[in-house]
Design a protein around this motif. Structure first.
Motif, PDB file in Angstrom:
ATOM      1  N   VAL A 136      -1.947   8.236  -4.139  1.00  0.00           N
ATOM      2  CA  VAL A 136      -1.182   6.991  -4.037  1.00  0.00           C
ATOM      3  C   VAL A 136       0.306   7.321  -4.080  1.00  0.00           C
ATOM      4  N   GLY A 137       0.995   7.041  -2.966  1.00  0.00           N
ATOM      5  CA  GLY A 137       2.391   7.447  -2.820  1.00  0.00           C
ATOM      6  C   GLY A 137       2.451   8.897  -2.423  1.00  0.00           C
ATOM      7  N   SER A 162      -1.185  10.625  -8.222  1.00  0.00           N
ATOM      8  CA  SER A 162       0.063   9.936  -7.891  1.00  0.00           C
ATOM      9  C   SER A 162       1.217  10.763  -8.451  1.00  0.00           C
ATOM     10  N   GLU A 215       0.960   5.726   1.690  1.00  0.00           N
ATOM     11  CA  GLU A 215       2.398   5.951   1.549  1.00  0.00           C
ATOM     12  C   GLU A 215       3.132   4.932   2.420  1.00  0.00           C
ATOM     13  N   PRO A 216       3.799   3.935   1.785  1.00  0.00           N
ATOM     14  CA  PRO A 216       4.400   2.852   2.562  1.00  0.00           C
ATOM     15  C   PRO A 216       5.712   3.197   3.260  1.00  0.00           C
ATOM     16  N   SER A 243      -2.888  -1.776  -1.973  1.00  0.00           N
ATOM     17  CA  SER A 243      -3.427  -3.140  -2.008  1.00  0.00           C
ATOM     18  C   SER A 243      -3.556  -3.759  -0.625  1.00  0.00           C
ATOM     19  N   ASP A 244      -2.880  -3.181   0.363  1.00  0.00           N
ATOM     20  CA  ASP A 244      -2.899  -3.728   1.722  1.00  0.00           C
ATOM     21  C   ASP A 244      -3.797  -2.936   2.660  1.00  0.00           C
ATOM     22  N   ASP A 285       0.955   2.588   4.255  1.00  0.00           N
ATOM     23  CA  ASP A 285       0.907   1.237   3.706  1.00  0.00           C
ATOM     24  C   ASP A 285       0.716   1.323   2.195  1.00  0.00           C
ATOM     25  N   TYR A 286       0.762   0.144   1.525  1.00  0.00           N
ATOM     26  CA  TYR A 286       0.437   0.073   0.107  1.00  0.00           C
ATOM     27  C   TYR A 286      -1.076   0.062  -0.073  1.00  0.00           C
ATOM     28  N   ASP A 299       9.762   1.699  -0.684  1.00  0.00           N
ATOM     29  CA  ASP A 299       9.358   1.759   0.725  1.00  0.00           C
ATOM     30  C   ASP A 299      10.483   1.371   1.671  1.00  0.00           C
TER      31      ASP A 299
END
Length: 494
Positions: free
Chosen positions: A93-94, A152, A115-116, A137-138, A134-135, A50
């Motif tokens: 994710v991503g 992913s 996507e961070p 988990s966040d 963002d991630y 990131d």
């Protein structure tokens, strides 16, 4: 050193050494784990996924990604093949800029992406607001949710703790859902393979590891997935994992039709010129490949107007494009004067012209310039012109075919012999199928130029090398034999 995939400390055989993608960083090596076959990079410090680095903050890298770098078709195809019925939910994710999420929502699904990096911020602004920069988990709104499809693509190779990452993905996959992963294939890495593809797969300094097929399957099973399938597709692995049985159904024609509709629908609302040109170029390419030449001509004209307005460049004139692009000396300069898809675009424009749609003044010259610009792009940035590189030998083949249509048989034969020799700086050798096609066309060109005996010898070569082509060349051989007999008949009468 313990393998980043299996965790076993074992002897690792050195496979390849490569320079860092950032020129001011040291070179590195990739070593193969003797236990599981995974390639491990010998660096200890990597560019964070990131991190706002030279890639994510460089406007030309972003432009390249939107115009041609993002393999949207590769992203969506694994999902198409496991079903997109009804209102299935998707978590990517991503997700990069978020093309997969955008496609899923266009198809009436319930798609979300995280996507961070700066790519996520760009995607949420220009493509789809379901992309969260963002991630996972966040993002409280997604915590605790279960998704029918979790995707992913090209992420796990960046991750330090791959087991924890896959466990996190499993935690958000519904009990009857399917996880889909793509990642570079360790089994493809061989110094003899094309440099551009190798560099993209290795991404030295960014990728910590490249999984082997078996290592990725083992990781997914250790994480608790009962049903796992890992496919090798050239330089990539595509993995499917679920707690319940699933099936994959391939329907290339339907997949392409849906993809083209998405590209054209999104282009109708896209405001960003790089996004718009990338959508139109991809649709144009698919239409040509599908034989929809009327649709391709319409898309080409829309793309022509956009390029003229953005670059003050006439994309229907190969000579002006050649002159401008060949003056560039860096990857960044290229994107300032012409779209990054220019070499591939010229190839498809020449194909359209060869099919009787008068888009370019001359199909022959279009193919010649395409091949020249492909070489130029590869010289500037081999890992970023992979698609163009894959078209180099087909472009040369079609130079010969176009020359034959103009009765330029000597030119055609010289180019076809070049393909059969297969030597070109920084290009992979042409594959066997293309060389067989070149050998056939060389036989035809030789026959057309009045050398039937030589043509017969070439057709015999094909029949011996490729039994599946024997039926095709028998007729050509018979024609050549008849011409040879006509040549000697006057001497027999004498």
């Amino acid at each position: 050193m313990a393998c980043r995939a299996c965790g076993i400390e074992s002897d690792m055989a050195h496979v390849i050494s490569v320079p860092h993608v950032l020129l001011d960083k040291p070179s590195m090596g990739f070593n193969r784990c003797s236990a599981c076959g995974t390639l491990n990079c010998d660096l200890t410090v990597f560019t964070d996924y990131d991190e706002d680095n030279a890639f994510t903050e460089n406007a030309q890298w972003m432009r390249h990604y939107l115009q041609s770098g993002a393999g949207i078709d590769f992203m969506i195809r694994p999902l198409q093949r496991i079903g997109m019925r009804g209102q299935l939910s998707l978590l990517d994710v991503g997700c990069g800029v978020g093309f997969t999420v955008s496609y899923w929502n266009w198809a009436k699904g319930d798609g979300h992406g995280v996507e961070p990096s700066a790519y996520g911020r760009l995607g949420s602004r220009i493509l789809d607001d379901s992309i969260i920069p963002d991630y996972l988990s966040d993002v409280p709104a997604l915590n605790g949710r279960k998704f029918d499809r979790v995707f992913s693509s090209e992420v796990i190779e960046h991750v330090n703790d791959t087991a924890s990452f896959v466990a996190e993905l499993k935690a958000v996959t519904a009990q009857d859902g399917i996880l889909v992963l793509t990642t570079p294939n360790a089994g493809y890495i061989d110094p003899l393979n094309p440099l551009g593809v190798l560099m993209a797969a290795l991404s030295p300094g960014l990728h910590r590891l490249l999984f082997s097929q078996q290592a990725l399957e083992d990781l997914l099973r250790r994480t608790g997935f009962a049903y796992v399938s890992v496919l090798e597709v050239n330089e990539r692995l595509i993995a499917y994992a679920s707690e319940v049985p699933f099936e994959r159904i391939e329907d290339p024609a339907a997949e392409r039709k849906s993809y083209v509709r998405y590209l054209l629908d999104k282009s109708a609302t896209a405001d960003d010129p790089d996004l718009l040109s990338g959508l139109l170029f991809r649709a144009f390419k698919e239409q040509v490949n599908a034989g929809d030449f009327d649709g391709a001509l319409s898309t080409a004209n829309a793309l022509l107007a956009l390029i003229q307005g953005t670059y003050e460049l006439d994309p229907a004139n190969p000579e002006t494009m050649r002159e401008r692009v060949l003056r560039t000396s860096t990857f960044e300069e290229f994107g300032m004067v012409a779209p990054y898809f220019t070499p591939a675009y010229l190839y498809y424009a020449a194909m359209l012209t060869l099919q009787g749609k008068a888009f370019l003044p001359d199909a022959l010259r279009g193919f010649e310039v395409a091949a020249e610009l492909i070489q130029h792009g590869i010289a500037l940035a081999p890992s970023l012109f992979q698609e163009a590189a894959s078209l180099y030998w087909p472009a040369k083949l079609h130079v010969a075919i176009a020359a034959m249509r103009l009765d330029q048989h000597d030119k055609a034969k010289a180019v076809l012999q070049e393909i059969l020799d297969g030597d070109s700086h920084m290009m992979a050798r042409p594959d066997n199928a293309l060389q067989l096609r070149a050998l056939r066309e060389l036989g035809v060109a030789t026959l057309q130029s009045g050398e039937p005996e030589r043509a017969m010898a070439l057709f015999r070569q094909i029949a011996e090398r490729a039994p599946h082509m024997r039926a095709d060349v028998v007729g050509l051989y018979t024609t050549a034999h008849g011409q040879a007999q006509e040549r000697i008949r006057p001497f027999l009468k004498a």
